[in-house]
Enzyme design. Structure first.
Site, PDB file in Angstrom:
ATOM      1  N   CYS A  12       0.986  -1.146   0.064  1.00  0.00           N
ATOM      2  CA  CYS A  12      -0.143   0.150   0.020  1.00  0.00           C
ATOM      3  C   CYS A  12       0.890   1.256  -0.044  1.00  0.00           C
ATOM      4  CB  CYS A  12      -0.994  -0.166   1.133  1.00  0.00           C
ATOM      5  SG  CYS A  12      -1.889   1.537   1.299  1.00  0.00           S
ATOM      6  N   CYS A  70       0.371   4.052   3.182  1.00  0.00           N
ATOM      7  CA  CYS A  70       0.549   3.731   4.651  1.00  0.00           C
ATOM      8  C   CYS A  70       1.904   4.242   4.955  1.00  0.00           C
ATOM      9  CB  CYS A  70       0.981   2.240   4.708  1.00  0.00           C
ATOM     10  SG  CYS A  70      -0.634   1.172   4.987  1.00  0.00           S
ATOM     11  N   HIS A 101      -3.697   2.201   7.490  1.00  0.00           N
ATOM     12  CA  HIS A 101      -4.465   1.637   6.705  1.00  0.00           C
ATOM     13  C   HIS A 101      -5.967   1.340   7.034  1.00  0.00           C
ATOM     14  CE1 HIS A 101      -4.038  -0.562   2.719  1.00  0.00           C
ATOM     15  NE2 HIS A 101      -5.120  -1.524   3.339  1.00  0.00           N
ATOM     16  N   HIS A 116      -7.360   2.056   1.360  1.00  0.00           N
ATOM     17  CA  HIS A 116      -6.805   2.966   2.167  1.00  0.00           C
ATOM     18  C   HIS A 116      -7.448   4.164   2.314  1.00  0.00           C
ATOM     19  CE1 HIS A 116      -2.910   4.149   4.598  1.00  0.00           C
ATOM     20  NE2 HIS A 116      -3.645   5.305   4.626  1.00  0.00           N
ATOM     21  N   HIS A 141      -8.794   7.865   1.579  1.00  0.00           N
ATOM     22  CA  HIS A 141      -8.247   8.803   1.006  1.00  0.00           C
ATOM     23  C   HIS A 141      -9.373   9.594   0.268  1.00  0.00           C
ATOM     24  CE1 HIS A 141      -8.532   5.827  -2.441  1.00  0.00           C
ATOM     25  NE2 HIS A 141      -8.675   6.887  -3.005  1.00  0.00           N
TER      26      HIS A 141
HETATM   27 ZN   LIG Z   1      -2.507   1.461   3.343  1.00  0.00          ZN
END
Ligand SMILES: [Zn+2]
Length: 340
Positions: free
Chosen positions: A45, A48, A114, A164, A166
């Site tokens: 990811c 993170c 996350h 994640h 956003h």
């Molecule tokens: Zn993440």
């Protein structure tokens, strides 16, 4: 390269951006929550803590320089628009492709964790996110775009490819026809009546009452009278400002306490739906816009699919009415203590 082509039948714009097909996709379960959809992937990811080198160089970090940052903003690696001034790669204007489709496309990473969840975000965390959005809107506005669009896609059905948490900010050098049409309607309403369309809507909702979810005075939460999808919900700030870049500290602070409550309520009544959260805003750099436009947030839960009638006629079919659904959301939220 990204190209905009005009649909000759509708006049609408379609963006052809093949590079977006290369986006990493970790959202396997439609509408799934971050916790349930995929396990945290510290090696995979890019959003993170510790993975900062996986993204393009950041344009904002809050607090600046902190390894345990709260918010980070980076250019979108798979942008839906080309950067301004990229004339070599931008297609020449033609009747089918009216002008280069350029601007900025940024990702605002809402936490280094996350499994952070906006629905359970405390007001201070959410305020940090909203203030960072405002900061980026102001910085992007200084480049002179026609429009700035802020939005959050949650769940695969809403177009989110990374779980994640956003949001995204897109500044466009020219406003597409659909957006121009929204602005034109609001401006014409003001020309006709001398009042702002969104002020009039908020006043009408307060008079009617039945679609109101939460009235905090400075922010009114209601379900849209002509909602295109079930539980389409708007948070309308009572501030004379056409864009998020002009939002006051006070309004953002109230929103920071309200937005998680509304999202948690929607998750409860609709069983963790995918959704698109959109900031509707007026044109950038037009001081007169504050006479006729109020920026506001609308949440569109993705619990229905687009059908043939919608494609054929442009008419959305909502299998519910806001008069039916607003009460359930109101009761759900009233039963929850305010976050923090
Ligand atoms: Zn993440």
């Amino acid at each position: 390269m990204v190209e905009v082509r005009v649909d000759e039948a509708t006049g609408g714009w379609n963006v052809l951006a093949p590079r977006r097909a290369a986006r990493p996709d970790e959202s396997r379960t439609p509408g799934s929550s971050p916790a349930a959809g995929s396990s945290p992937g510290p090696t995979a990811c890019p959003f993170c803590w510790g993975s900062e080198a996986m993204t393009p160089p950041e344009v904002l970090r809050v607090p600046a320089g902190a390894p345990d940052w709260r918010v980070r903003v980076v250019p979108n690696l798979y942008a839906a628009v080309d950067p301004p001034g990229d004339t070599v790669r931008a297609p020449a204007p033609t009747p089918e492709s009216p002008a280069p489709f350029t601007g900025r496309h940024e990702v605002l990473v809402e936490s280094g964790r996350h499994d952070w969840d906006l629905r359970r975000g405390d007001p201070d965390e959410v305020a940090t996110i909203l203030f960072a959005m405002r900061e980026r809107c102001r910085a992007l506005a200084a480049e002179g775009p026609a429009a700035i669009s802020v939005f959050r896609n949650y769940g695969a059905r809403a177009g989110a490819s990374l779980v994640h948490p956003h949001s995204q900010i897109v500044a466009l050098d020219q406003a597409p026809p659909g957006l121009l049409d929204r602005w034109r309607r609001a401006r014409e309403y003001h020309d006709r009546t001398g009042t702002c369309l969104h002020d009039a809507v908020a006043a009408a909702e307060r008079r009617a009452g039945e679609r109101i979810v939460l009235d905090l005075g400075e922010v009114l939460v209601f379900q849209d009278r002509a909602g295109s999808v079930p539980h389409q919900t708007t948070l309308m700030p009572a501030q004379r400002a056409a864009g998020l870049g002009d939002a006051s500290d006070q309004i953002l602070t109230v929103l920071a306490g309200t937005l998680p409550r509304v999202l948690a309520g929607l998750a409860a009544v609709l069983d963790d739906p995918a959704y698109n959260l959109v900031v509707h805003a007026g044109p950038v750099g037009d001081p007169a816009a504050e006479d006729w436009y109020r920026w506001h947030l609308t949440i569109y839960p993705r619990v229905t699919t687009v059908g043939g009638l919608e494609i054929a006629t442009g008419v959305a079919v909502n299998p519910s009415t806001p008069e039916q659904t607003a009460g359930a959301l109101r009761a759900e939220i009233a039963g929850r203590p305010a976050a923090g």
